[in-house]
Design a protein around this motif. Structure first.
Motif, PDB file in Angstrom:
ATOM      1  N   ALA A 172      34.162 -19.831  34.247  1.00  0.00           N
ATOM      2  CA  ALA A 172      34.734 -18.618  33.658  1.00  0.00           C
ATOM      3  C   ALA A 172      35.026 -17.549  34.695  1.00  0.00           C
ATOM      4  N   GLU A 173      36.176 -16.933  34.538  1.00  0.00           N
ATOM      5  CA  GLU A 173      36.593 -15.810  35.367  1.00  0.00           C
ATOM      6  C   GLU A 173      36.983 -14.653  34.447  1.00  0.00           C
ATOM      7  N   GLU A 174      36.497 -13.468  34.740  1.00  0.00           N
ATOM      8  CA  GLU A 174      36.760 -12.289  33.915  1.00  0.00           C
ATOM      9  C   GLU A 174      37.815 -11.418  34.599  1.00  0.00           C
ATOM     10  N   ARG A 203      28.252 -15.705  29.832  1.00  0.00           N
ATOM     11  CA  ARG A 203      27.199 -16.720  29.983  1.00  0.00           C
ATOM     12  C   ARG A 203      27.404 -17.864  29.004  1.00  0.00           C
ATOM     13  N   ARG A 204      27.829 -17.548  27.772  1.00  0.00           N
ATOM     14  CA  ARG A 204      28.051 -18.612  26.791  1.00  0.00           C
ATOM     15  C   ARG A 204      29.192 -19.530  27.233  1.00  0.00           C
ATOM     16  N   LEU A 205      30.238 -18.964  27.803  1.00  0.00           N
ATOM     17  CA  LEU A 205      31.329 -19.791  28.306  1.00  0.00           C
ATOM     18  C   LEU A 205      30.813 -20.802  29.324  1.00  0.00           C
ATOM     19  N   ARG A 206      29.987 -20.345  30.241  1.00  0.00           N
ATOM     20  CA  ARG A 206      29.456 -21.239  31.269  1.00  0.00           C
ATOM     21  C   ARG A 206      28.505 -22.265  30.661  1.00  0.00           C
ATOM     22  N   ASP A 207      27.713 -21.843  29.681  1.00  0.00           N
ATOM     23  CA  ASP A 207      26.806 -22.776  29.014  1.00  0.00           C
ATOM     24  C   ASP A 207      27.575 -23.851  28.243  1.00  0.00           C
ATOM     25  N   ALA A 208      28.785 -23.509  27.798  1.00  0.00           N
ATOM     26  CA  ALA A 208      29.597 -24.458  27.031  1.00  0.00           C
ATOM     27  C   ALA A 208      30.367 -25.428  27.918  1.00  0.00           C
ATOM     28  N   GLY A 209      30.281 -25.243  29.226  1.00  0.00           N
ATOM     29  CA  GLY A 209      30.929 -26.178  30.132  1.00  0.00           C
ATOM     30  C   GLY A 209      32.193 -25.663  30.783  1.00  0.00           C
ATOM     31  N   ASN A 242      48.680  -1.250  28.418  1.00  0.00           N
ATOM     32  CA  ASN A 242      50.121  -1.122  28.600  1.00  0.00           C
ATOM     33  C   ASN A 242      50.559  -1.574  29.988  1.00  0.00           C
ATOM     34  N   GLY A 243      49.856  -2.557  30.528  1.00  0.00           N
ATOM     35  CA  GLY A 243      50.231  -3.125  31.807  1.00  0.00           C
ATOM     36  C   GLY A 243      50.153  -2.117  32.936  1.00  0.00           C
ATOM     37  N   LYS A 244      51.164  -2.093  33.795  1.00  0.00           N
ATOM     38  CA  LYS A 244      51.174  -1.194  34.946  1.00  0.00           C
ATOM     39  C   LYS A 244      51.263   0.270  34.533  1.00  0.00           C
ATOM     40  N   ARG A 245      51.654   0.522  33.290  1.00  0.00           N
ATOM     41  CA  ARG A 245      51.759   1.907  32.825  1.00  0.00           C
ATOM     42  C   ARG A 245      50.423   2.472  32.354  1.00  0.00           C
ATOM     43  N   GLY A 246      49.371   1.670  32.435  1.00  0.00           N
ATOM     44  CA  GLY A 246      48.037   2.173  32.119  1.00  0.00           C
ATOM     45  C   GLY A 246      47.593   1.853  30.707  1.00  0.00           C
ATOM     46  N   GLY A 247      46.857   2.766  30.118  1.00  0.00           N
ATOM     47  CA  GLY A 247      46.297   2.545  28.788  1.00  0.00           C
ATOM     48  C   GLY A 247      44.860   2.084  28.857  1.00  0.00           C
ATOM     49  N   ALA A 248      44.309   1.752  27.701  1.00  0.00           N
ATOM     50  CA  ALA A 248      42.913   1.333  27.609  1.00  0.00           C
ATOM     51  C   ALA A 248      42.660   0.077  28.446  1.00  0.00           C
ATOM     52  N   ARG A 249      41.412  -0.069  28.898  1.00  0.00           N
ATOM     53  CA  ARG A 249      41.033  -1.239  29.700  1.00  0.00           C
ATOM     54  C   ARG A 249      40.572  -2.369  28.776  1.00  0.00           C
ATOM     55  N   HIS A 250      41.193  -3.521  28.935  1.00  0.00           N
ATOM     56  CA  HIS A 250      40.837  -4.696  28.164  1.00  0.00           C
ATOM     57  C   HIS A 250      40.364  -5.798  29.111  1.00  0.00           C
ATOM     58  N   VAL A 251      39.803  -6.846  28.534  1.00  0.00           N
ATOM     59  CA  VAL A 251      39.255  -7.957  29.319  1.00  0.00           C
ATOM     60  C   VAL A 251      39.887  -9.260  28.850  1.00  0.00           C
ATOM     61  N   ILE A 252      40.202 -10.111  29.797  1.00  0.00           N
ATOM     62  CA  ILE A 252      40.650 -11.471  29.499  1.00  0.00           C
ATOM     63  C   ILE A 252      39.776 -12.440  30.278  1.00  0.00           C
ATOM     64  N   TRP A 253      39.158 -13.361  29.559  1.00  0.00           N
ATOM     65  CA  TRP A 253      38.402 -14.432  30.216  1.00  0.00           C
ATOM     66  C   TRP A 253      39.314 -15.631  30.405  1.00  0.00           C
ATOM     67  N   MET A 254      39.376 -16.132  31.614  1.00  0.00           N
ATOM     68  CA  MET A 254      40.055 -17.381  31.905  1.00  0.00           C
ATOM     69  C   MET A 254      38.979 -18.421  32.183  1.00  0.00           C
ATOM     70  N   ALA A 255      38.897 -19.409  31.303  1.00  0.00           N
ATOM     71  CA  ALA A 255      37.812 -20.387  31.385  1.00  0.00           C
ATOM     72  C   ALA A 255      38.396 -21.790  31.545  1.00  0.00           C
ATOM     73  N   ALA A 256      38.113 -22.413  32.662  1.00  0.00           N
ATOM     74  CA  ALA A 256      38.631 -23.756  32.946  1.00  0.00           C
ATOM     75  C   ALA A 256      37.615 -24.808  32.505  1.00  0.00           C
ATOM     76  N   LYS A 257      38.100 -25.856  31.872  1.00  0.00           N
ATOM     77  CA  LYS A 257      37.226 -26.940  31.421  1.00  0.00           C
ATOM     78  C   LYS A 257      36.716 -27.700  32.628  1.00  0.00           C
ATOM     79  N   ARG A 258      35.412 -27.755  32.771  1.00  0.00           N
ATOM     80  CA  ARG A 258      34.811 -28.470  33.903  1.00  0.00           C
ATOM     81  C   ARG A 258      34.660 -29.953  33.566  1.00  0.00           C
TER      82      ARG A 258
END
Length: 224
Positions: free
Chosen positions: A200-202, A191-197, A208-224
């Motif tokens: 945002a896509e999560e 929500r803060r990403l969107r409020d900042a302009g 460890n990529g295709k080999r698995g491992g813990a789940r992480h998150v990457i936000w891709m936020a495009a400047k509007r």
């Protein structure tokens, strides 16, 4: 099994925490107390941070990128493999010892990326660097601390605050991209990403990529 050997310790500027560099055979680990912050065997989500960002920059002439956090260099290495020869990449690393480790005991992990002519190493706070720039970068990649819910440095919280995100918006060029790595989801941060302009896509990735491992998150936020 080989035992872990502690190679070095480093204080975190402005904080009480201490980072420890450990080695077991060809494996390296950077620890904060009992918490492992990064491991040389787990690079998938850090590489994805760069891969997703470079996809958004495809076709741009002489793109400029800021990477917040050197770590074990996986994001930098992935970025350099995808960026053109005229790109410029600044890596901001707060802890000087992390840069020393990259050139010393972990040189084989970093594979010479710090010597790439496209790369400039800035030893200092990435937040301060962002605040000092206006329309300077096509992409800002943040792999600082544990993500928006920090562990290592209380002042990192300001980087992910609404004020910090607006500073990132100002530091980006038109159509610029902000990419943020996190160990866990955070709806309030989206929500803060969107409020900042930002638009945002999560994205959910594995440590460890295709080999698995813990789940992480990457936000891709495009400047509007």
């Amino acid at each position: 099994m080989l035992p872990w050997i502690e190679l070095d310790r480093a204080t975190i500027p402005g904080e009480d925490g201490t980072l420890r560099l450990k080695q077991r055979g060809q494996e390296f680990s950077i620890m904060l107390g009992p918490i492992e912050l990064m491991n040389s065997r787990l690079s998938g989500s850090e590489e994805a941070l760069a891969t997703f960002s470079c996809e958004r920059l495809a076709g741009r002439s002489a793109p400029t990128m800021l990477i917040g956090g050197l770590g074990m260099g996986f994001t930098l290495r992935a970025a350099l493999s995808a960026l053109p020869a005229d790109a410029k990449v600044t890596v901001a690393e707060l802890v000087p010892a992390v840069v020393d480790w990259a050139r010393g005991p972990m040189a084989e992990v970093h594979k010479g990326t710090l010597d790439d002519p496209r790369v400039d190493i800035h030893v200092g706070d990435v937040g301060a660097l962002i605040r000092s720039k206006k329309a300077a970068y096509d992409a800002i990649l943040l792999d600082v601390d544990n993500g928006p819910d920090g562990l290592t440095r209380a002042s990192n919280d300001s980087l992910y605050s609404l004020t910090g995100l607006r500073a990132a918006w100002q530091a980006l060029r038109p159509r610029g991209v902000l990419a943020v790595w996190s160990s866990a989801p955070d709806a309030a941060f989206t929500r803060r990403l969107r409020d900042a302009g930002f638009q945002a896509e999560e994205k959910h990735v594995r440590a460890n990529g295709k080999r698995g491992g813990a789940r992480h998150v990457i936000w891709m936020a495009a400047k509007r």
